[in-house]
Design an enzyme around this catalytic site. Sequence first.
Site, PDB file in Angstrom:
ATOM      1  N   CYS A 333       0.837  -1.204   0.000  1.00 50.49           N
ATOM      2  CA  CYS A 333       0.000   0.000   0.000  1.00 50.49           C
ATOM      3  C   CYS A 333       0.865   1.245   0.000  1.00 50.49           C
ATOM      4  O   CYS A 333       1.865   1.300   0.711  1.00 50.49           O
ATOM      5  CB  CYS A 333      -0.836   0.089   1.274  1.00 50.49           C
ATOM      6  SG  CYS A 333      -1.888  -1.285   1.537  1.00 50.49           S
ATOM      7  N   ARG A 414       0.710  -7.638  -6.005  1.00 51.86           N
ATOM      8  CA  ARG A 414       0.474  -6.236  -6.344  1.00 51.86           C
ATOM      9  C   ARG A 414      -0.715  -5.706  -5.561  1.00 51.86           C
ATOM     10  O   ARG A 414      -1.674  -6.431  -5.271  1.00 51.86           O
ATOM     11  CB  ARG A 414       0.229  -6.075  -7.837  1.00 51.86           C
ATOM     12  CG  ARG A 414      -0.990  -6.803  -8.352  1.00 51.86           C
ATOM     13  CD  ARG A 414      -1.084  -6.697  -9.861  1.00 51.86           C
ATOM     14  NE  ARG A 414      -2.350  -7.183 -10.385  1.00 51.86           N
ATOM     15  CZ  ARG A 414      -2.619  -7.245 -11.691  1.00 51.86           C
ATOM     16  NH1 ARG A 414      -1.723  -6.864 -12.577  1.00 51.86           N
ATOM     17  NH2 ARG A 414      -3.791  -7.686 -12.102  1.00 51.86           N
ATOM     18  N   GLY A 415      -0.597  -4.421  -5.207  1.00 55.86           N
ATOM     19  CA  GLY A 415      -1.714  -3.759  -4.544  1.00 55.86           C
ATOM     20  C   GLY A 415      -2.876  -3.686  -5.512  1.00 55.86           C
ATOM     21  O   GLY A 415      -2.679  -3.551  -6.722  1.00 55.86           O
ATOM     22  N   GLU A 450      -2.478   3.760  -5.665  1.00 51.10           N
ATOM     23  CA  GLU A 450      -2.285   3.761  -4.207  1.00 51.10           C
ATOM     24  C   GLU A 450      -1.713   2.425  -3.766  1.00 51.10           C
ATOM     25  O   GLU A 450      -1.925   1.967  -2.641  1.00 51.10           O
ATOM     26  CB  GLU A 450      -3.605   4.070  -3.485  1.00 51.10           C
ATOM     27  CG  GLU A 450      -4.026   5.511  -3.640  1.00 51.10           C
ATOM     28  CD  GLU A 450      -5.226   5.897  -2.806  1.00 51.10           C
ATOM     29  OE1 GLU A 450      -5.464   5.271  -1.753  1.00 51.10           O
ATOM     30  OE2 GLU A 450      -5.938   6.832  -3.222  1.00 51.10           O
ATOM     31  N   SER A 505      15.216  -7.476  19.074  1.00 53.04           N
ATOM     32  CA  SER A 505      14.175  -8.498  18.894  1.00 53.04           C
ATOM     33  C   SER A 505      14.451  -9.457  17.743  1.00 53.04           C
ATOM     34  O   SER A 505      13.897 -10.548  17.701  1.00 53.04           O
ATOM     35  CB  SER A 505      12.817  -7.830  18.654  1.00 53.04           C
ATOM     36  OG  SER A 505      12.472  -7.051  19.766  1.00 53.04           O
TER      37      SER A 505
END
Length: 512
Positions: A333, A414-415, A450, A505
């Site tokens: 995104c 893919r978005g 987007e 971490s």
Amino acid sequence: MERTMNEIQAERGERPTPAAMQPAPHLNVRTNPGLTFDDVLLVPRYSEIQSRGDVTTDTRLTRRIQLAIPIVSANMDTVTESEMAIAMARAGGIGVIHRFLTPGRQANEVRRVKRAEALVVRQPMTLPLSATVRLARELMGEEGVGGLIVIDDSERVVGIVSRRDIMFVDDDDRPVADVMTPRERLITAAPNTTIEQARSILDEHRIEKLPLVDEANLLVGLITAKDIEHRMNYPKATKDSHGHLRVAAAVGVREGYIERAEGLLAAGADALVIDIAHGDSVNAVEAARGLRTNLGDGWDMVIGNVATADGVKRLADAGADAVKVGIGPGSICITRIVTGFGVPQLSAVAECAAAAAAYDLPLIADGGIKNSGDIVKALAGGASSVMVGSLLAGTRESPGMVVVRGGRRFKVTRGMASLAATMSRRSVDAKDHDSNAALPKREYERVVPEGVEAKVPYRGPVDDLLHQLVGGLRSGLSYAGASSLSELPERAEFIRITAAGVRESGPHDVDL
Ligand code: XMP
């Protein structure tokens, strides 16, 4: 009189923001920083869980649909079509078939999932006695079945033809009647045969398919060895009351969405996901109302995406049976960059969960899941399940081919608001069957994407990945001292960590 920020914070029980960090008074800025998965860890709690096997990961997708694992595959065209949805449901999760297909093809994907398994196949595929081997071959290929029941003009069973029967037949014009197992040698059973009885008949005769026929020799169903085997291999599968795997499917909010939804429900979809980038909008609410008015309420409606309590309330009032949360956290995104809008995902989930509790509404945390730890954090923050995109895009069952670059294997993701996906959608809308070759160059230039396209490492069968994710989740439950997902949020204490904590971490100071 205007209150100072420190006074407001004191009222809310928040720690005062140091003066240097306070925004200018005319900016409307939330004082609590938005947190996402990597900003926090969960603090270990005393645990009486003795083994990871002692916890349950049961949850619900919607008010009515139960899942044995809280993982949903995303409605993206590089993630969920029928193959992924079948694998997800067998593992105890569920898949959402994406909507970037013509309505007919999307409904077909749903149908494939619903037909993949059944206690008893109620409408087995049949062939007329006059059919040729060619037709049998074509039907088996198209429908993905290994056997067809042959019937006469009065629909009476006269035989069965299996893949094995036609495998080495050279002349495709031969009638199936020549190669089928005829009625006199066909093993059948009565309509009320139980699965256990069917199992022993299949075993005794070493056969794979048991047609159920009534006294008039009419076909009323089919029990297959494969279905029985699947029941044994996937005891936690997400199924409906007929033993069919459950599946959800996405619809948009633009022209034709009601007809698309109608087709999906007719194909057997268990839930519809109203898929809109900005779910807290009049378009989403009107689509929800439109679908309910036109298609009744015998199905579950998921709506998303939102990132605020306000959004959850509005969608709950519009009739949602579950709400999807996440504005901009997805791996592919760029909504936050392009529009400036979004809420860090863990904070979004927590705020939405507080609102959803009043409606007893399950939340699906959608986007940004990179590992099992993120799943634990999302569920501890109040989500009932997580939707996963790119992490699953690399698996064998996702649509698309494996590509090899530099000796390593990848798949593409893919978005759905990326340039390529947008163009492909327009061509589908234009009934151009997924090919965007014919679209004029100017159209490309005018898209405001987007989302992005990317490659992800190939990860092999989705079952192996789910095993790792669910194993991590079970371990997480035991660190929380929680025996079920519903106990997790109440036992969750998050601790913010610094960049040094993030570094500590992961593996560090070693050569990997
Ligand atoms: P992950 O991180 O699992 O996220 O890959 C999957 C979710 O990302 C959303 N999505 C998008 N969001 N532009 C966006 O802003 C896009 O092009 C896009 N495509 C997918 C969607 O919610 C998905 O489930």
